[in-house]
Each structure stands twice: as C-alpha cells, then as structure tokens.
Motif scaffolding. Structure first.
Motif, PDB file in Angstrom:
ATOM      1  N   ARG A 448     -17.696  69.293  30.060  1.00  0.00           N
ATOM      2  CA  ARG A 448     -16.971  68.179  30.671  1.00  0.00           C
ATOM      3  C   ARG A 448     -15.590  68.038  29.999  1.00  0.00           C
ATOM      4  NH1 ARG A 448     -19.699  62.388  31.808  1.00  0.00           N
ATOM      5  NH2 ARG A 448     -19.523  62.964  33.973  1.00  0.00           N
ATOM      6  N   SER A 451     -13.262  70.699  31.176  1.00  0.00           N
ATOM      7  CA  SER A 451     -12.743  70.423  32.525  1.00  0.00           C
ATOM      8  C   SER A 451     -11.635  69.381  32.444  1.00  0.00           C
ATOM      9  CB  SER A 451     -13.860  69.924  33.441  1.00  0.00           C
ATOM     10  OG  SER A 451     -14.814  70.929  33.639  1.00  0.00           O
ATOM     11  N   LYS A 456      -9.431  68.238  35.458  1.00  0.00           N
ATOM     12  CA  LYS A 456     -10.535  68.177  36.424  1.00  0.00           C
ATOM     13  C   LYS A 456     -11.630  67.243  35.905  1.00  0.00           C
ATOM     14  CE  LYS A 456      -8.781  71.428  39.073  1.00  0.00           C
ATOM     15  NZ  LYS A 456      -8.945  72.834  38.816  1.00  0.00           N
ATOM     16  N   ARG A 458     -15.699  66.703  35.619  1.00  0.00           N
ATOM     17  CA  ARG A 458     -16.975  67.426  35.720  1.00  0.00           C
ATOM     18  C   ARG A 458     -18.119  66.426  35.748  1.00  0.00           C
ATOM     19  NH1 ARG A 458     -19.345  72.656  34.672  1.00  0.00           N
ATOM     20  NH2 ARG A 458     -17.268  73.533  34.643  1.00  0.00           N
ATOM     21  N   GLU A 650     -17.253  70.506  39.536  1.00  0.00           N
ATOM     22  CA  GLU A 650     -15.940  70.180  38.993  1.00  0.00           C
ATOM     23  C   GLU A 650     -15.105  69.671  40.166  1.00  0.00           C
ATOM     24  OE1 GLU A 650     -13.293  73.300  37.466  1.00  0.00           O
ATOM     25  OE2 GLU A 650     -13.791  72.524  35.476  1.00  0.00           O
TER      26      GLU A 650
END
Ligand code: MCN
Length: 792
Positions: A448, A451, A456, A458, A650
C-alpha cells in the motif's frame, strides 16, 4: 497386465480440445440440411405496444421468402406457452403469477426484442430482408423498466392479470427471532445495493435447426442447449403438445452457455413447429444483437440488508429485503433464482442464528431475467460479503478476523442454517488461512505504501463465499417447488472388445466432461482413458438426462456414472465367480482385476467383458449376457463448495481506473478429479465476476430501449483485465456422493465480485468514499471520489 496408472487427481489434458482447437467441433450452425429454409425472427422495436395488423404480403413479396408465421398462426394450431419449471408459493400461500408466454407474441409485445413473427426464406439474407420488410401495426404504450418503478402505484402493467406487476412476494427465515436479535444488538450495519443486470455472452450465439419427417411424423430439433431432455420435455408437454417419442432433441458441441442455454426459448419451438408446417428443415442462428436482446439476462436485484452484531463482533441476526426483476415473462427457471438459489444462501459461512429475508419479484418491460453463471448465489454472496466487510470497517476490526470469529466451526457439521439448507461439511478457516498466506496479506501495508508513493491508492478486499450446487436433491427441490426432481442418469456399456461407452445426461459445453468423466471411468474399471468414450447431448442416444447447470455435472452426473460402474463391477463379480468356479462372495475386485480371495486365480475386466457377450455356458436363468448397466443418481443433499477470495487493487485517483493487481482464490471443492480443469473453471468464473464488478451492466432507457445492446456499449473483460491469479485448494470431501466431489463451475463468478468491490472501497477509504456501485467503471469511481470531496 498392469492396470493403467490412476488419473483422478491429475491434470490430464483435455481430450476434447483436439477437436476444438483444430476446427473440427460440430456446432448447430455447422449443420445444414438439404432443402433447408432459413428463419429470421421479427422482433419488437418497442418495450410495450399493442399489436395491430401484421401485413404478411409485405414480407412474402420479398424474393426468396417462402412463409411468414405469427402468434395467431401458432395459436390456431393450439400451440401453448413457454412454461416456468418452478412454482414459488409466496407469503400467506399466494402462488406466483405465471402469465402466458406465447412463442410468438399475441396481441401485445412486452419488451424490445419480443418475438413477433418468423419469416422463412431460401437464404439467410432473404429471410432477413423479409423480416425487415414485414409491416406491423404497433400501438406503443407506456413501459415500466426499472425495479424501483415497477411496484409503484399506477405503474404500467406488464400483464393485465398480474396486479402491481408482482410475480410473487416471498419470505424465508424467522422474522420474530430476527427482530429479537436486532433488539439485542450493540451494533447494526446497514447497506443498500444494486446487483447489476448482466447479459450473457457465450462465444457461440443461440441457434436451432428444426426438422420434420412426414414418413413417421417425427421431429428433430438441433439446438444450442445445456439440457436437451429438459427442452424436449417442456416443448412436448407444454408448447407443441407432441408425443415425446416422436421428438429428438440434439445439443451437439455448444460454445459456452453459462446458464443462458438451459431455458426453453421461443425460437426452438417455432423452428420445430414451422418445419412441419412447410415440410422443410428450418435453420436459425442468432445475430449478436438478437442475443443481447433475447438471451435471458442475469441478476438485477435491488437490496437492503442489515446485520446485527454484539459488542465483540459476533453476528446476531441478518435482515434482507430484495426486489428481483423477472423481465417481461417468467423464463424456465427464473422464479427459483432469487428465492431458492439466493435467499437460502444468505447464511454464508457464518453462524448467524436468526435470518429473515423477503423477496419481491416484479415484472417489467425488459428481457426476461433467469439464471446466469452462479444464479442467485452471486447475489447472496455480494450482499453478505459487502455487509460483513462494512461491519468490519465500522467496528474497526480486521475483516479477516471478523469473519474468522463468526465461521461455522468444523465440528459443527452437519450444520442446519436458519434458511433451509443443511451444510454437510467444510473447513472455512483452513481456506481463509491459506488465502491469507498465499496473498501475502501480512505484507499488504508495504505494498500500500509503495502504491501511495506512486500516487495510487491500494486496497484489499475479502469474500468468503459458499454456494449450494449439485442441483438438486429431488426431495429438497420438490419441497421447494420444482416441478421435477433433478437427479441424473447414466448408462455405462462395457463393449465386448474392451472399450467403454458412457451415455450421460449431463451436457458439456466447455467444462471438459469428455476428459473428467473418462478419468473416473478409466480408474474405476481399470481401462486406459483412450478406451472410454463419453456420449452426451442427444435424447435418442441417452435414456434421460437433466443436463448441466448449477455445477451439478460431476456431483450428480458423475455420481450416476459411478453408480452404473458399481453395477458393472457387481455383475463382473458374478461372471468371474462363474468362470473361476468360485463363490461370488470370494471374488475381490481391484484396479480392473477380479480375483478369488487367497488364490492366484484372476480375470481382468476385459476378459470378463468379452465373456459377458459370449456366454457359452452361462446359467442363463441366473446370469443375463452383456455388460451394460444404467443408473440414476438422486443426490441426498446439495454440495457446498466454499472458499476465500482476496483481491488487491490499485486505483488511480486522477482517472478512477481500477487495476486488479492480484487475486487469490482458495477453494474447497472436495475431491478434485482434474486440477487443471478445475483451475480453468475458477479462472473463467473469476473473469466473469470481474466483468460484473468492473465493466458489465445492462442499461435500459426509461422507455425500455436496451442502450447496451452491442459490444460498443457493453464491455466484456479482455486478457488485459485478468489479474495475477494465485490458486490453491483445501479439501473436505462431500459426505454424501460416491465421488466426494463438490461442484466448481460457478465458484469464481460467485465469490469474486464482492472481493473486488470491497478492495476498491478499501482503497478509496482514505478519500472518504464508503461505497461504490457495480460496475465500478472509471467514471463511477471518479464520480465517487468527486462526491466524497463534495465536488461534481
Ligand atoms: N471437476 C473436477 N473436480 C471437482 C469439481 C469439478 O474435476 N471437484 C470438473 C468436472 O468434472 C467438470 C468441471 O470440473 O469437468 C466442471 O464441473 P462442475 O462443477 O460439476 O460443473 P458442470 O460441469 O455442471 O458445469 C456447469 C457450470 C455452470 S453452472 C456454468 S454456468 C458454467 C460452468 O460450469 N458454464 C460454463 N463453466 C463453464 N465453462 C465453460 N467453458 N463454458 C460454460 O458455458
């Protein structure tokens, strides 16, 4: 001679693929008969209209057109309506409403695509030109399309005789106990959701060829069906009123069905009936746009659900209210889907002591809705697994641990749920633990963070599904309103020179039965797989059959084969006793060899088979020649596959695009015959679940036009959407069938949508998004993000 190596449990390559991959499959559209005519169906352009005059000459004038038939022509011949196979008894004993469903419309059309007339011509193009030329007087009327409107006062009526468009209003479970549970709850989680309407898309569109032989008054229907005997039964008994022995229904190779080819469709009855009218074979193959409009759709529920929990997260009660769209007519299995295949699964894998569910089924001016891969069980899993995950968020508990806390425990089986079903076996924690490990859940936080570093979001989502398949124990099905028991039949013929022909009532249209069934037969009879031929899909060759749906073929059809094999072995023992001059009780059978216990005297199965057909000195009063046995198998219960699916997504917050990064599936299908085929089944099911979660959704305009009527507007998953799969299996063998096997054909489609949607919600949580509808298209995700920000 040594018995061939055992094959059950090994990934034998699919026998049928040689034929499919080299273009030698034989599908309905490959069939052409001398002197055949082509049929084109004239479909309603209106969702609701009174039918006026149909001007046949306008089509007959088109070169090549030979005949035009309408609903009036069929009615004049006494043709009946397409029936529904399940009777649902609603609240206070009120039976469901089953309005007439003529194969060609009479007096009124009720959905875009409703079948109005058939044009027969020398070529496909001429038939189509004729259909386009046919002048029909329509008087358009107001339509009702959406569930939310169908039950409203003053809504347009789909059928005059069905008040308020209510097909049935049904309930299951204990309302008083459930109310009491909610009264005691420390926390209640509430959810409203829509289960989006799906349009099935088998690669092979529906097709049918009707033939009539005036010499003996017999009919042959070749059709893209998953259950040819059932089609023959329904068509003969309810629609065309024909004697069954004069009707042969053949379902040759079928290029995918996913449930959409188990129903008796209008076109099948029309080409069969019209073949006799004109005395020529009639062929029809759907165009893709016809498939969109007329193959029965799936899902389409609107649901509110509430879960009552105590302070430590123990489930106390579940309350569910669902509106289910039936479309314009009641299709063959439609009534059973939101009731017996949906509400009975709402217990899931949990010990929830009190459950009450109400289902109101409504008619609308849309394509009929019926079973589509999973049928009812994906809808139940979606409700429950979204609700549980939401409860975990609200209680700030780990979603895996909340589930674990409420699982039915291994020592509690058999487990009677509050919603009719009795699960025979399972070990839910084993699947959860393996899935946690395989998905590397413990290191999710690191991924996470990685990302986030890329801008992004996650998220991780869970789904612990259960399904009831192996449809259906006759006793249960009968009690639940099925008009026939859902056993399966098999005949196993051990031919004199050592080959085995198996006739099964199951139908393979992608599931690999020619391989897996042959594995079972080869192992049990001790013959090479190459010596075993599996025959299916022809009412003239197979004594009877209920067909393939509800992941029943292995558990029910395969068990019927196992039973027939047991009979073969029993008879083989008698023959061996006679040949070896031993008592029958002294004969032992193992791996294709009969031997006299405690001696070296033995005969192989092949030797016994040969002797069975050349019984020079058989005591014919005690032993009949031949080695050919039939069996019916009526399951004692459903089988209950279950598993844990964990999805990681994602999300790009700028575009709303969702990338399914990894998908872990740990399933318990009991004993597995062929792991490769099973994995393929799960992969395919997850792809369909992913389609529902991210891409697919039938959209109707308010006046009933199917807006998503082609691939321009209805998005199917493609290779690029398919994630990194991680698979494994746990195993608690089914306790009541001879194979120990549970069905696997629908699991992926049932378990995957909530895992994907839960993962997206988890990803978007930091932005304040707490729900997302299916399909979670980039627009829907982006919009949810904007809404959470308070923007537009
Ligand atoms: N199998 C196995 N071991 C198990 C369970 C199953 O080896 N424990 C094997 C079976 O022997 C069979 C296959 O897996 O070869 C699927 O078996 P089963 O779960 O019994 O399901 P069915 O064969 O009855 O197939 C029906 C199911 C349903 S309901 C839909 S919808 C669906 C599906 O299968 N439609 C399909 N999978 C499909 N796959 C393809 N390619 N095309 C379809 O239309």
């Amino acid at each position: 001679m040594n018995a061939p190596a055992k094959t059950v449990g090994t990934s034998v390559k699919r026998t049928e693929d040689a034929r499919f991959l080299t273009g030698r499959g034989r599908y309905t559209d490959d069939i052409n008969r001398p002197n055949q005519l082509h049929a084109a169906f004239v479909r309603s352009p209106h969702a609701h209209a009174a039918l006026g005059e149909i001007d046949k000459p306008s089509a007959m004038d088109v070169p090549g057109v030979v005949a035009v038939f309408t609903g009036a022509d069929m009615a004049a011949d006494g043709v009946g309506g397409l029936p529904c196979g399940w009777q649902v008894i609603g609240k206070s004993g009120v039976p469901m409403k089953e309005p007439a469903h003529p194969p060609l419309a009479v007096g009124r059309v009720r959905h875009v695509g409703d079948t109005v007339a058939v044009v027969l011509a020398d070529s496909r193009h001429a038939a189509r030109d004729g259909a386009e030329a046919l002048m029909i007087d329509y008087d358009p009327q107001p339509a009702v399309v959406h569930l939310a409107d169908a039950g409203a006062a003053g809504a347009p009526q789909v059928h005059d005789e069905v008040d308020g468009n209510v097909c049935y209003d049904w309930e299951i479970g204990d309302q008083a106990a459930t109310d009491e549970a909610f009264g005691k709850a420390a926390h209640v989680t509430r959810l409203e959701l829509v289960n989006n309407r799906l349009i099935p898309n088998a690669i092979e569109p529906r097709a049918a060829v009707g033939e009539y032989d005036p010499a003996d008054g017999s009919y042959t229907l070749t059709t893209t069906s998953q259950n040819p005997h059932v089609i023959r039964l329904l068509m003969c008994a309810f629609v065309l009123n024909l004697p069954e022995h004069k009707v042969r229904v053949v379902a040759p190779d079928v290029g995918g069905g996913f449930g959409s080819k188990i129903f008796h469709y209008a076109e099948e009855a029309v080409v069969t009936w019209a073949a006799a009218k004109v005395g020529r074979p009639i062929k029809w193959t759907a165009e893709r746009s016809e498939s969109f409009m007329t193959d029965c759709h799936g899902r389409d529920h609107v649901t509110t659900a509430e879960l009552a929990l105590d302070a430590d997260g123990t489930f106390l009660g579940l309350r569910v209210k669902t509106l289910a769209n039936m479309g314009a007519y009641l299709s063959t299995f439609a009534s059973s889907v939101p009731t017996y295949l949906y509400a009975t699964l709402l217990a899931g894998q949990y010990r929830t002591p009190a459950i009450h569910a109400e289902v109101k089924a409504l008619f609308t001016h849309t394509t009929p809705v019926d079973a589509y891969r999973g049928a009812g069980r994906p809808e139940a899993t979606y409700v429950l697994e979204k609700l549980v995950e939401k409860a975990a968020r609200e209680l700030k508990m780990d979603p895996a641990e909340l589930r674990r806390k409420n699982f039915i425990q291994p020592d509690q089986f058999p487990y009677q749920t509050p919603v009719a079903l009795a699960y025979d076996t399972g070990h839910y924690e084993a699947s959860l633990d393996r899935a946690l490990e395989l998905s590397e859940y413990s290191s999710f936080a690191e991924r996470r963070a990685a990302s986030e570093a890329k801008g992004k979001l996650r998220g991780v989502g869970f789904s612990c599904y259960i399904e009831a398949c192996g449809i259906a124990p006759s006793a249960v099905a009968g009690a639940l309103g099925a008009r026939a028991g859902l056993y399966e039949a098999a005949e196993v013929r051990f031919n004199p020179t050592g080959s085995v022909t198996v006739f099964t009532g199951s139908h393979s249209h992608g599931q690999g039965h020619e391989t897996t069934f042959a594995q079972i037969v080869a192992d049990r009879l001790g013959v090479p797989m190459a010596n075993v031929e599996i025959v299916h899909g022809d009412t003239n060759r197979i004594p009877f059959g209920m067909g393939t749906y509800g992941s029943r073929s292995l558990a029910v059809g395969g068990s019927a084969i196992a039973r027939a094999i047991d009979k073969i072995i029993d008879k083989g023992k008698k023959i061996a006793a006679h040949m070896l001059e031993a008592g029958e009780g002294d004969i032992e059978y193992k791996d294709g060899v009969f031997s006299v216990a405690g001696t070296d005297k033995s005969l192989t199965m092949g030797e016994i088979a040969f002797q069975a057909y050349v019984p020079h000195n058989f005591p014919h009063d005690k032993l009949e020649p031949g080695l050919d046995e039939s069996a019916f198998y009526d399951p004692g219960n459903f089988t209950y596959p279950a598993g844990t699916y964990i999805c990681e997504v994602e999300v790009d917050p700028e575009t709303g695009h969702v990338h399914v990064d990894r998908f872990t599936a740990v399933d318990d299908f009991g004993t597995i015959i062929n792991p490769m085929i099973v994995e393929g089944q799960v992969q395919g099911g997850i792809a369909q679940g992913l389609g529902q979660a991210l891409l697919e959704g039938a959209v109707y305009s308010d006046d009933g036009q199917l807006v998503t009527g082609s691939y321009m507007d209805y998005a199917m998953p493609r290779a690029q959407h398919i994630p990194d799969y991680r698979f494994d299996f746990t195993c608690t063998p089914c306790t009541h069938n001879p194979l120990g096997a549970k069905g696997c054909g629908e699991a992926g489609a049932i378990g995957s949508p909530p895992a994907i949607i839960n993962a997206i919600i988890d990803a978007l949580g930091p932005l304040g998004v707490d729900d997302i509808p299916m399909p979670a298209t980039p627009l829907a995700v982006w919009q949810a993000i904007q809404d959470a920000k308070g923007g537009t």
